[in-house]
Design an enzyme around this catalytic site. Structure first.
Site, PDB file in Angstrom:
ATOM      1  N   ASP A   6      -4.810  21.160  51.436  1.00  0.00           N
ATOM      2  CA  ASP A   6      -5.072  22.479  50.863  1.00  0.00           C
ATOM      3  C   ASP A   6      -6.572  22.709  50.888  1.00  0.00           C
ATOM      4  O   ASP A   6      -7.313  22.119  50.101  1.00  0.00           O
ATOM      5  CB  ASP A   6      -4.531  22.533  49.432  1.00  0.00           C
ATOM      6  CG  ASP A   6      -4.980  23.775  48.672  1.00  0.00           C
ATOM      7  OD1 ASP A   6      -5.282  24.793  49.321  1.00  0.00           O
ATOM      8  OD2 ASP A   6      -5.020  23.718  47.419  1.00  0.00           O
ATOM      9  N   THR A  10     -13.675  26.081  47.187  1.00  0.00           N
ATOM     10  CA  THR A  10     -14.525  25.119  46.473  1.00  0.00           C
ATOM     11  C   THR A  10     -14.193  23.678  46.827  1.00  0.00           C
ATOM     12  O   THR A  10     -15.085  22.866  47.052  1.00  0.00           O
ATOM     13  CB  THR A  10     -14.395  25.315  44.946  1.00  0.00           C
ATOM     14  OG1 THR A  10     -14.752  26.665  44.617  1.00  0.00           O
ATOM     15  CG2 THR A  10     -15.312  24.365  44.203  1.00  0.00           C
ATOM     16  N   ASN A  11     -12.899  23.353  46.887  1.00  0.00           N
ATOM     17  CA  ASN A  11     -12.465  21.980  47.148  1.00  0.00           C
ATOM     18  C   ASN A  11     -11.376  21.922  48.201  1.00  0.00           C
ATOM     19  O   ASN A  11     -10.621  22.889  48.384  1.00  0.00           O
ATOM     20  CB  ASN A  11     -11.923  21.342  45.860  1.00  0.00           C
ATOM     21  CG  ASN A  11     -12.991  21.099  44.821  1.00  0.00           C
ATOM     22  OD1 ASN A  11     -13.978  20.422  45.085  1.00  0.00           O
ATOM     23  ND2 ASN A  11     -12.800  21.637  43.641  1.00  0.00           N
ATOM     24  N   VAL A  13      -8.053  19.578  48.950  1.00  0.00           N
ATOM     25  CA  VAL A  13      -7.161  18.583  48.351  1.00  0.00           C
ATOM     26  C   VAL A  13      -6.306  17.994  49.458  1.00  0.00           C
ATOM     27  O   VAL A  13      -5.672  18.725  50.226  1.00  0.00           O
ATOM     28  CB  VAL A  13      -6.272  19.216  47.261  1.00  0.00           C
ATOM     29  CG1 VAL A  13      -5.321  18.167  46.688  1.00  0.00           C
ATOM     30  CG2 VAL A  13      -7.130  19.815  46.151  1.00  0.00           C
ATOM     31  N   ALA A 109      -3.569  32.028  52.201  1.00  0.00           N
ATOM     32  CA  ALA A 109      -2.524  31.003  52.339  1.00  0.00           C
ATOM     33  C   ALA A 109      -2.151  30.401  50.998  1.00  0.00           C
ATOM     34  O   ALA A 109      -0.968  30.141  50.723  1.00  0.00           O
ATOM     35  CB  ALA A 109      -3.007  29.907  53.284  1.00  0.00           C
ATOM     36  N   ASP A 110      -3.135  30.188  50.131  1.00  0.00           N
ATOM     37  CA  ASP A 110      -2.846  29.580  48.832  1.00  0.00           C
ATOM     38  C   ASP A 110      -1.914  30.455  48.006  1.00  0.00           C
ATOM     39  O   ASP A 110      -1.002  29.964  47.344  1.00  0.00           O
ATOM     40  CB  ASP A 110      -4.143  29.294  48.070  1.00  0.00           C
ATOM     41  CG  ASP A 110      -5.076  30.504  47.957  1.00  0.00           C
ATOM     42  OD1 ASP A 110      -4.857  31.514  48.661  1.00  0.00           O
ATOM     43  OD2 ASP A 110      -6.037  30.434  47.159  1.00  0.00           O
ATOM     44  N   ARG A 111      -2.100  31.776  48.077  1.00  0.00           N
ATOM     45  CA  ARG A 111      -1.274  32.678  47.268  1.00  0.00           C
ATOM     46  C   ARG A 111       0.154  32.737  47.805  1.00  0.00           C
ATOM     47  O   ARG A 111       1.119  32.763  47.026  1.00  0.00           O
ATOM     48  CB  ARG A 111      -1.922  34.063  47.225  1.00  0.00           C
ATOM     49  CG  ARG A 111      -3.323  34.009  46.636  1.00  0.00           C
ATOM     50  CD  ARG A 111      -4.051  35.319  46.686  1.00  0.00           C
ATOM     51  NE  ARG A 111      -3.625  36.203  45.602  1.00  0.00           N
ATOM     52  CZ  ARG A 111      -4.137  37.408  45.413  1.00  0.00           C
ATOM     53  NH1 ARG A 111      -5.057  37.883  46.249  1.00  0.00           N
ATOM     54  NH2 ARG A 111      -3.721  38.161  44.412  1.00  0.00           N
ATOM     55  N   ASP A 130      -3.350  31.514  39.250  1.00  0.00           N
ATOM     56  CA  ASP A 130      -4.004  30.349  39.851  1.00  0.00           C
ATOM     57  C   ASP A 130      -5.478  30.345  39.460  1.00  0.00           C
ATOM     58  O   ASP A 130      -6.228  31.268  39.791  1.00  0.00           O
ATOM     59  CB  ASP A 130      -3.859  30.393  41.374  1.00  0.00           C
ATOM     60  CG  ASP A 130      -4.353  29.111  42.054  1.00  0.00           C
ATOM     61  OD1 ASP A 130      -4.923  28.246  41.358  1.00  0.00           O
ATOM     62  OD2 ASP A 130      -4.164  28.975  43.272  1.00  0.00           O
ATOM     63  N   THR A 133     -11.465  29.116  42.564  1.00  0.00           N
ATOM     64  CA  THR A 133     -12.767  29.762  42.716  1.00  0.00           C
ATOM     65  C   THR A 133     -12.680  31.186  42.181  1.00  0.00           C
ATOM     66  O   THR A 133     -13.561  31.657  41.460  1.00  0.00           O
ATOM     67  CB  THR A 133     -13.188  29.774  44.194  1.00  0.00           C
ATOM     68  OG1 THR A 133     -13.129  28.447  44.700  1.00  0.00           O
ATOM     69  CG2 THR A 133     -14.594  30.340  44.346  1.00  0.00           C
TER      70      THR A 133
END
Length: 263
Positions: A6, A10-11, A13, A109-111, A130, A133
């Protein structure tokens, strides 16, 4: 095992997933300049520390909102794990849900992955929050379709902007205000804690209330991201906290891609 990646703003994972169970996870700061070789050295050491070998990884799936980071992650999969990576949302592995918004291609993509994972665990109308950032609020309807949402500045981003713009304000940790719960601070640090924490709680509660009123039906509120548990201490707005929603979405998408692939 599946290596799910992911790549956030910011990061990044990295998680080892076996039968949809997360066996290990690691986090590193996002840097689009980081090479596949650098990732490999770092990951190899962590795999060994957790008692896994590189050969245990049989598939790689990537979800990213940082296009510049994608190439090196793909090279990592091919060069060091010997597999062709799957990229979430890119043919032939589409999300498999309706993106019912004006600009479907702009949905992060995260959403989309959060929507997939949240709906799999909590079928029905959902609001998915969520804490990353940015803090995002997404509406997923009872059919599993992504219907849109809200993007607000993340709490770390807000705090950084405040400290950067105001020369005499100290840098503080993000935590629940100390003391008796008063919202009238007696010191500069207390006032900052109150403003950041209770201000954010008020934003969350206010936006969720407005979304619920607009949806007009009972909804389940699902929170994810590291700060969800921090806010859960002082609000009852969340019905469920799912800390690994994006990784679970990647795992689900991988399983669906396997089942739909020709044998």
């Amino acid at each position: 095992m599946l290596l799910a990646i992911d790549a956030g703003n910011t990061n990044l994972v990295f998680a080892l997933v076996e039968d949809r169970t997360i066996r290990a996870r690691w986090r590193i700061a996002t840097d689009p300049r980081r090479t596949a070789d650098q990732y490999a050295v770092w990951l190899h050491q962590l795999l060994q520390l957790e008692g896994h070998s590189r050969d245990a990884v049989s598939a790689v799936i990537i979800g990213t909102v940082v296009p510049r980071a994608l190439h090196n992650l793909e090279v990592l999969a091919r060069k060091y794990f010997g597999v062709e990576p799957i990229v979430a949302g890119r043919a032939p592995v589409e999300y498999g849900i309706e993106l019912d918004v004006a600009e479907p291609k702009s949905v992060g993509a995260d959403r989309a992955l959060n929507a997939i994972a949240a709906y799999a665990v909590h079928p029905g109308d959902l609001i998915v929050i969520d804490f990353g950032t940015a803090t995002t609020f997404d509406f997923v309807d009872a059919t599993g379709a992504y219907k849109g949402g809200i993007i607000a500045p993340g709490i770390n981003l807000s705090l950084d902007a405040l400290v950067t713009a105001a020369a005499k304000l100290p840098r503080i940790a993000i935590e629940a205000p100390r003391g008796n719960g008063s919202v009238i601070g007696r010191t500069t640090e207390d006032q900052m804690h109150i403003g950041i924490y209770w201000g954010y709680v008020a934003m969350i509660e206010g936006l969720v209330a407005r979304m619920k009123a607009e949806i007009g039906r009972p909804v389940t509120v699902v929170a994810t991201g590291g700060l969800a548990t921090l806010f859960d201490q002082h609000t009852d707005i969340f019905d469920a906290i799912e800390p690994d929603l994006t990784i679970q979405g990647l795992s689900l998408l991988y399983q669906r891609s396997k089942s739909s692939s020709p044998s």
